[in-house]
Design an enzyme around this catalytic site. Structure first.
Site, PDB file in Angstrom:
ATOM      1  N   ASP A  82       0.822  -1.210   0.000  1.00  0.00           N
ATOM      2  CA  ASP A  82       0.000   0.000   0.000  1.00  0.00           C
ATOM      3  C   ASP A  82       0.862   1.269   0.000  1.00  0.00           C
ATOM      4  OD1 ASP A  82      -2.570   1.133   0.065  1.00  0.00           O
ATOM      5  OD2 ASP A  82      -2.354   1.578   2.196  1.00  0.00           O
ATOM      6  N   THR A 212     -11.424   5.128   8.718  1.00  0.00           N
ATOM      7  CA  THR A 212     -11.604   5.294  10.165  1.00  0.00           C
ATOM      8  C   THR A 212     -12.511   6.479  10.478  1.00  0.00           C
ATOM      9  OG1 THR A 212      -9.487   4.274  10.673  1.00  0.00           O
ATOM     10  CG2 THR A 212     -10.366   5.792  12.326  1.00  0.00           C
TER      11      THR A 212
HETATM   12 ZN    ZN Z   1      -4.167   5.211   2.049  1.00  0.00          ZN
END
Ligand code: ZN
Length: 394
Positions: A82, A212
């Protein structure tokens, strides 16, 4: 061996209007918690290795554990690198075991982002690797994952997204429509109309970073408007942090049995909540049935060396080959071996492990391979046989 192609997994999610979860793996406790949640919920899952979270050799040391967890799982798993910052770091991640990469050159001007992403896609697709691009910019606000994403948000435009996807050939696209990396301040306003327009303008599944702090309803609306993968880390880190602080307050001694006690449990609980909410719980079997399994291949060469060639000379020839060919994209490892079975036809073996059949085809055409094969290997051997071997997955 339910390691599968991420592009297949995410396409299934897109077609069936749910989102797969990509959860940041910070350490072994996170890995354990995420995998337990996926197994418990019978859900596909993406293990996210965030480049900026690892220093020195941590990434290389963690990857064998991540790969082992994916291979022994009963639910489909993909391993994603990522926020890869460069072609070189994407190549390194692929070599270490990731079977998908997310390229983050989103802070660059549009055309630079596009051309750099296209180069990474060309390399990765030649190895059978799924690529996620990002257009627009998702900034960080606060929290561990925020500091790596400085600056102001830049929302994704539908028109640019269409051009970017067409020219880069990415398999999925991370978009910026109001989420932030790290922890939110207050309730974020999400631009669902923009998201729907991007979905309409592009043919690829969409990805949200910065999950989140969103409400259940916000998640449902994101998925209803085309999001098929959600990246999630900070809430897991916050839950782990709270547990570690409680352990410290309880004055427990040691590390594994005390300081880290319960960390995998809190990660598991939060991941399980997300998997159910995002609609991927219970889908493991149908996803597994529709995804291509990840099948690594080996190129094996058995050979004998010319008479009078010392073992040292053989070693130095093979060392040279190993160092030049190990850098070819898609090559995971090269082993030079001696055959110990007495009376066999061949004395030596060269084994190259590659990401898959696409990588094997590219390997055979690569200048480093052609040079080694014709200028170094063939002059040193008297006879050889080569085999391409694919793992049987069941
Ligand atoms: Zn990210």
């Amino acid at each position: 061996m339910p390691l599968v192609h991420l592009s297949d997994m995410i396409r299934h999610a897109s077609r069936h209007s749910y989102a797969v979860g990509a959860f940041g793996v910070a350490n072994l406790q996170f890995l354990e918690g995420i995998m337990q949640a996926a197994e418990q919920c019978r859900s596909p899952v993406v293990l996210n290795l965030i480049e900026a979270h690892f220093e020195n050799d941590e990434f290389e040391f963690l990857m064998p554990a991540v790969t082992a967890a994916a291979r022994r799982a009963e639910v489909p798993v993909a391993i994603n690198f990522d926020h890869g910052s460069s072609l070189a770091s994407a190549e390194r991640a692929i070599r270490s075991g990731c079977n998908a990469v997310m390229v983050d050159t989103s802070a660059l001007p549009f055309s630079d982002n596009m051309w750099q992403t296209r180069d990474i896609v060309t390399m990765a697709h030649a190895c059978g690797i799924t690529v996620e691009g990002e257009l627009g910019y998702v900034p960080g606000v606060e929290g561990e994952n925020a500091k790596h994403h400085p600056g102001e948000p830049a929302y994704t435009s539908a028109a640019e997204a269409a051009g970017y996807v067409e020219r880069t050939n990415v398999d999925c696209l991370a978009v910026s429509i109001g989420t932030v990396h790290g922890r939110m301040k207050g309730v974020p306003k999400l631009d669902y109309a923009r998201l729907a327009k991007i979905k309409e303008a592009t043919a690829v599944p969409l990805v949200i970073h910065g999950g989140t702090g969103l409400s259940d309803d916000q998640f449902r609306r994101l998925i209803a408007n085309g999001v098929a993968k959600i990246n999630y880390y900070t809430a897991l880190a916050d839950a782990a942090n709270r547990r570690i602080k409680e352990n410290v307050a309880a004055d427990r001694k040691g590390v594994q049995s005390s300081l880290m006690a319960g960390v995998s449990d809190v990660v598991r609980e939060e991941v399980a909540r997300c998997l159910r909410l995002w609609g991927c719980g219970g889908r493991a079997a149908e996803v597994l049935a529709q995804c291509r399994p990840w099948q690594e291949v080996n190129h094996v060469v058995l050979y004998n060396v010319a008479e009078g060639l010392s073992e040292d000379k053989v070693a130095s020839v093979m060392r040279e080959g190993k160092s030049s060919m190990a850098a070819i994209p898609g090559v995971r490892s090269i082993q030079t071996c001696q055959i110990i079975q007495p009376g066999g036809k061949y004395s030596y073996c060269l084994m190259t492990n590659l990401t898959g059949q696409e990588a094997l085809a590219a390997y055979h055409k690569h200048p480093a391979y052609l040079h080694f094969s014709s200028k170094i290997f063939r002059p040193a051997v008297v006879d050889h046989v080569s085999l391409d071997i694919r793992e049987i997955v069941f």
